[in-house]
Design an enzyme around this catalytic site. Structure first.
Site, short mmCIF file in Angstrom:
data_model
loop_
_atom_site.label_atom_id
_atom_site.label_comp_id
_atom_site.label_asym_id
_atom_site.label_seq_id
_atom_site.Cartn_x
_atom_site.Cartn_y
_atom_site.Cartn_z
N ASN A 242 6.79 7.84 2.84
CA ASN A 242 6.52 8.65 1.66
C ASN A 242 7.20 10.00 1.78
OD1 ASN A 242 4.12 7.47 -0.23
ND2 ASN A 242 3.94 6.70 1.87
N HIS B 188 0.84 -1.19 0.00
CA HIS B 188 0.00 0.00 0.00
C HIS B 188 0.89 1.25 0.00
CE1 HIS B 188 -3.04 2.97 1.12
NE2 HIS B 188 -3.94 2.07 0.75
N HIS B 189 0.48 2.25 -0.78
CA HIS B 189 1.30 3.45 -0.94
C HIS B 189 1.52 4.16 0.39
CE1 HIS B 189 3.34 6.58 -2.99
NE2 HIS B 189 2.70 6.47 -4.14
N SER B 190 0.64 3.97 1.36
CA SER B 190 0.83 4.62 2.66
C SER B 190 2.03 4.04 3.40
CB SER B 190 -0.43 4.48 3.52
OG SER B 190 -0.71 3.12 3.77
#
Length: 467
Positions: free
Chosen positions: A324, A143-145
């Site tokens: 990120n 997941h990008h998080s």
């Protein structure tokens, strides 16, 4: 031999990560990042499991789930999964033989659309066997998080080795117990503090961007002028010039396809230099050229410009592994320019101009406010912005030395970014001598994937000819 100390990361999701996590109340805004590795042989399963078990101990974040506070007040936090099970996260499947790269990519695209179990750590691995010649595929979905593209490559460097034979590795230090959190523990004083901190975070970002100092207190007129300049700079970086979305690419769905191209690294560098640009400028110009060709091939008018999104890496050496660290840039990209060299120069001028803005991370600046919105409203706001991008492009530095997965050599490695509302997401990941380009497409927008793939391939050939 001394043990390796586990790598720690911040417990709290930052506002940008919280936005990506919460916006998924709209399934069209899911944020999986997928890596597809093509392996020369099938890796040893026990060795594969052992390497991933070790990685989750070295990076405890891989054993953490996302825990939301009651009513969504405040930012979510990472908390140890008390029921962590490696065999849930690392699995295997088999293609109908003999499988090839296309069947592997189709299998990966279908797997990528399956949402994460949000009660578990948001990552999965799938070993795919049954490829022709005894080859296999290694698929990683995160997941990008949890990590952006660069952070994901950092994690892969821990999962992969640099030799076919097992390499000696120091034992990982025992992971200290961390108190598991519950929703109750994220309420009361923590929630009140998080709510109070939201406007403070925004103010800190604003004053930092303005370069606030005692000078502004002494000179309010200068402060006002700086504030106006800041707002204008943020708008230029975050909002595209007037470029309506292409009518040909307007439809959206939940269906995805993965497409790939392999481009010589040095050849693409030479092409960029020949037109006064960089490798990235040549790459973006080639993708745009492919989109223009696709319009012509489908009998549609080629727009003068289309809206494009591009992340800019903001990571520094002191940042923790994963996470990120990027700023989102948006611009109106030239599409109807037939000359490849001119298109490279136009892209170069646009990107350099955006990078020189006083503030480029407009999204990061307003993220604390957006993350505080109710998820349904957040999804409407975020979806309204990302659906305005016809194309998104990303450039991820890959591994530059030979890499192996449990004794199997990685022949090719492709990255596929999320497609939260757009039509095409192209990601370039380079190794020692090749640029591997992977594109996630929405098949409601790109209704003829084979034609689109041929158009992009022809455009890359045109750009490479410049060098």
């Amino acid at each position: 031999m001394t043990g390796a100390d586990p790598i720690r990361s911040p417990r709290r999701l930052n506002a940008l990560e919280a936005m990506m996590w919460r916006a998924e109340v709209d399934p069209r805004l899911r944020h999986p990042v997928v890596i597809v590795d093509l392996l020369d042989v099938e890796p040893a399963w026990d060795r594969l499991l052992e390497s991933h078990d070790r990685a989750t101990r070295y990076v405890p974040r891989l054993r953490d789930r996302v825990l939301e506070p009651w009513w969504g007040w405040g930012l979510p936090e990472w908390s140890p999964d008390p029921g962590f099970a490696l065999d849930y996260h690392v699995r295997r499947s088999r293609l109908a033989e003999p499988g090839d790269l296309t069947s592997l990519l189709d299998h990966a695209a279908t797997w990528a659309t399956t949402p994460f179990d949000r009660a578990r750590p948001p990552w999965e691995v799938l070993l795919v066997t049954g490829l022709d010649g005894g080859r296999a595929g290694y698929l990683l979905k995160v997941h990008h998080s949890l990590a952006d593209g660069v952070g994901l490559v950092q994690i892969l460097s821990l999962l992969h080795g640099h030799a076919r034979e097992p390499e000696p590795t120091p034992p990982v230090s025992v992971i200290p117990d961390r108190d598991d959190r519950s929703r109750v523990s994220l309420t009361a004083s923590r929630t009140v503090a998080a709510i109070a901190r939201t406007p403070v975070d925004l103010l800190v970002g604003l004053t930092g961007a303005l370069g606030a100092s005692s000078r502004h207190a002494r000179h309010p007129v200068a402060a006002t002028r700086d504030g106006a300049a800041f707002v204008a700079s943020a708008a230029r970086a975050a909002l595209p010039h007037r470029a309506p979305a292409s009518p040909l690419l307007r439809h959206r769905s939940l269906n995805r396809r993965f497409l790939v191209w392999d481009i010589g690294l040095e050849a693409l560098k030479r092409a960029g230099r020949s037109a006064g640009g960089s490798l990235n400028d040549a790459y973006v110009a080639a993708v745009l050229g492919g989109v223009a060709r696709y319009h012509r091939r489908m009998g549609a008018r080629v727009p003068e410009r289309i809206p494009v999104g591009m992340p800019m890496n903001t990571r520094v050496a002191s940042d923790a592994l994963g996470g990120n660290h990027w700023a989102g840039l948006r611009f109106a990209a030239p599409l109807d320019e037939d000359d490849a060299a001119t298109r490279i120069r136009l892209v170069r001028d646009i990107v350099v101009g955006l990078r020189q803005e006083r503030i480029t991370d407009a999204l990061g600046l307003v993220a604390p406010v957006l993350a505080a919105l109710p998820p349904v409203l957040l999804a409407r706001v975020q979806g309204g912005a990302t659906r305005g991008n016809d194309v998104q492009v990303s450039n991820i530095p890959g591994v530059t030395r030979p890499a192996f997965v449990a004794g199997a050599h990685i022949e090719r490695s492709y990255a596929f970014g999320p497609l939260p509302g757009g039509a095409v997401m192209a990601a370039l990941m380079s190794d020692a001598d090749t640029c591997h380009v992977g594109a996630t497409i929405d098949t409601a927008a790109i209704t003829a994937p084979g034609t689109f793939a041929a158009c992009v391939e022809e455009s890359f050939a045109e750009v490479l000819a410049l060098g």
